[in-house]
Every structure is written in C-alpha cells, then in structure tokens.
Write a protein that holds these residues in place. Sequence first.
Motif, short mmCIF file in Angstrom:
data_model
loop_
_atom_site.label_atom_id
_atom_site.label_comp_id
_atom_site.label_asym_id
_atom_site.label_seq_id
_atom_site.Cartn_x
_atom_site.Cartn_y
_atom_site.Cartn_z
N PRO A 1 0.73 -1.29 0.14
CA PRO A 1 0.13 -0.08 -0.04
C PRO A 1 0.86 1.20 -0.08
O PRO A 1 2.10 1.20 0.27
N ASP A 2 0.19 2.48 -0.37
CA ASP A 2 0.84 3.48 -0.38
C ASP A 2 2.01 4.02 0.78
O ASP A 2 2.96 4.56 0.48
N ASN A 3 1.44 3.78 1.93
CA ASN A 3 2.09 4.27 3.12
C ASN A 3 3.33 3.44 3.36
O ASN A 3 4.26 3.97 3.78
N ILE A 4 3.39 2.27 2.74
CA ILE A 4 4.43 1.48 3.00
C ILE A 4 5.45 1.86 1.96
O ILE A 4 6.79 2.03 2.01
N ILE A 5 5.08 2.10 0.77
CA ILE A 5 5.92 2.70 -0.48
C ILE A 5 6.46 3.89 -0.12
O ILE A 5 7.91 4.01 -0.30
N GLU A 6 5.74 4.62 0.37
CA GLU A 6 6.36 6.08 1.34
C GLU A 6 7.66 5.95 2.09
O GLU A 6 8.71 6.60 1.97
N LYS A 7 7.41 4.75 2.82
CA LYS A 7 8.37 4.51 4.03
C LYS A 7 9.76 3.84 3.51
O LYS A 7 10.79 4.13 3.78
N PRO B 1 21.63 4.88 5.87
CA PRO B 1 23.04 4.13 5.52
C PRO B 1 23.06 2.91 5.02
O PRO B 1 21.96 2.15 5.56
N ASP B 2 23.95 2.23 4.38
CA ASP B 2 23.86 0.92 3.83
C ASP B 2 23.79 -0.15 4.76
O ASP B 2 23.23 -1.31 4.65
N GLU B 3 24.53 0.04 5.87
CA GLU B 3 24.47 -0.94 6.94
C GLU B 3 23.06 -0.98 7.92
O GLU B 3 23.01 -1.91 8.62
N THR B 4 22.24 -0.01 7.62
CA THR B 4 21.09 -0.14 8.45
C THR B 4 20.02 -1.11 7.88
O THR B 4 19.72 -0.80 6.48
N PRO B 5 19.40 -1.82 8.58
CA PRO B 5 18.49 -2.93 8.11
C PRO B 5 17.39 -2.06 7.59
O PRO B 5 16.72 -1.03 8.13
N LYS B 6 16.94 -2.80 6.29
CA LYS B 6 15.76 -1.86 5.60
C LYS B 6 14.66 -2.92 5.56
O LYS B 6 14.38 -3.54 4.69
N TYR B 7 13.86 -3.05 6.56
CA TYR B 7 12.71 -4.09 6.76
C TYR B 7 11.60 -3.83 5.78
O TYR B 7 11.08 -4.87 5.20
N LEU B 8 11.11 -2.62 5.74
CA LEU B 8 10.06 -2.45 4.64
C LEU B 8 10.23 -2.71 3.08
O LEU B 8 9.77 -2.88 2.44
#
Length: 284
Positions: A248-254, A262-269
């Motif tokens: 959904p749009d709210n997830i895509i925005e996040k 930063p590259d090393e930060t986990p990007k769960y969404l």
Amino acid sequence: MNSSRCRNLLHFPSIVGFSNKELQELIMFLDKHYDEWVIVKNDKKTGLPKAYSDGTIKKRYIRPSLNKLKILQGRIKNNILEKIQLPKNIHGGIKKKNNISNAKQHQGKRYVLTTDLQEFFPSVKPTHVHQTFIELGFNKQFAFYVTRFVTWKGELPQGTPTSTHIANIVFISIDNKLIDFCNKNNITYTRFVDDLTFSSQKDFQHLIPEILETITSSGFRLSRRKTKYAGNQIITGIKVFNHKIDAPDNIIEKVELEKLLPDETPKYLTRYRDQILKTNRRHF
C-alpha cells in the motif's frame, strides 16, 4: 494421525512428553502460567478509544503463556495441531503462507468481498475446541487435555503458541461449507486468520447474504464496518490489481525514506516490498 481410528487411540501424555502428574499439577496452578495485560483500541483518525455501540471501550486482552505451560503448548502445536490437515484456502498460521500469498489468490478478479471475524479468538470457547476434537476422532481424555491447555478464562487467549492453530481447526467446518459454496459459484475464497476474502470475475452481490449467513449461523460475528464489496482493494494489507500486487501507499512512502538510510542499516520495509513484488515474477 490422519485416520479417526488412529486418533482415538492416542495417549496425550505420551504425545507431549509430560507425565499425568505434571499435567494435573499444571491444571491445578494454570493461572500462574499466564501473564495478562490490556491494550485499548484507539481510532487512527481521532486518537480516541474505540467503543462499541453501547459505549463500552474496545479492549484487547493479551495473555501469553509462561514457563512449563508455554513448553507444553509448543509441543501440542508441533506434535498435534500441525499434523491436522487444513483446507488449502487457509493462509494464516501456515508455514510458507502469509498475507501476501493470501492476497495473490485474488489478483485479476473484478469483484471482491472482504469481511472480518469480530473478536475471533475470544469467540472460540472451550466447548468449540472440545467438540471439534471429538468430531476429528480424538478420544474424550485427549480432547479434554487439549481444551484445558489451550483455553483460558473461557476463550482462546491471544499471545500463545497454539491459539492461531486452534482457531483454524475450529473453523474447518465453516471453511468447508464456504469452499463448497464458492466452488459451485466460481468464487475464490481464502482466509488469513480472521480476514475472509471472496473474489470472482462475475458479479456475485446477490450471493453475499448466503455467504455471510453461513458464517454468522455458526455463532461467529462479522464486522459490518470491515465488510466491503468492490473491485480493486487492499486485501490483508496488500494492494491487488489486475496484473500485479504491491504494498500500500503508506509502505511505499516509507520504503522511499529507507533509501536515505546508511547501507548498513536494516531496511525491513524494503525487504517486505521486495517479497511482495517477487510474486509478480512467478506464479503462486
């Protein structure tokens, strides 16, 4: 464990690896093996507590099991519940299935009905559990033990290892009625825990009362606010289109904001959306 004859001969203490003495002690002190807290449901728009029509504040009781009971419930789940075959339309609490696989089944359908079982876990009572296990062919002692150790305070507690599986099993008879009805009317039906979705290429609005009656006549309540009949809509948190599904749009925005991290930060969404988009490149 598939045949009724085999199930009737099963010895509960042997299956779970607890002696009769240990089981009786757990029953005597069951209350000590649960924690409990309350979550008040707030309206997303106003921030105020939600309330029922009679003014009662909507609350969710979280009741996780502890210590020996949690271990026992884990064994009940692994050694008993997961061995009971469920209809293929169920996507919640099933290995390798999730809200994404549930929504994918409805891709490309012109007409979609979504509804929600209100207070699903609290609606499942000890009598439902006991009767279900008797009907599945288990002996009375076995059904008694399962019921005693998976229900608390007269209902399925939220927060235990067994509740989702038990709810799925209790709902099998209703699932099968809905599956039969939907197969006869070219309707796709799936259930993700308490979220039910029906879809078809043909308008089936005239069949909705019969679908809903099949559910409510069995003692379960539906959320009228969450019952919707439309075309493309969000199904179990997934946007469903004719030729693809997406977040959904709210997830895509996040997800866009995660690109700035930063590259090393986990990007769960980002991973979650990738998991959704991956299904567009293969057939479920």
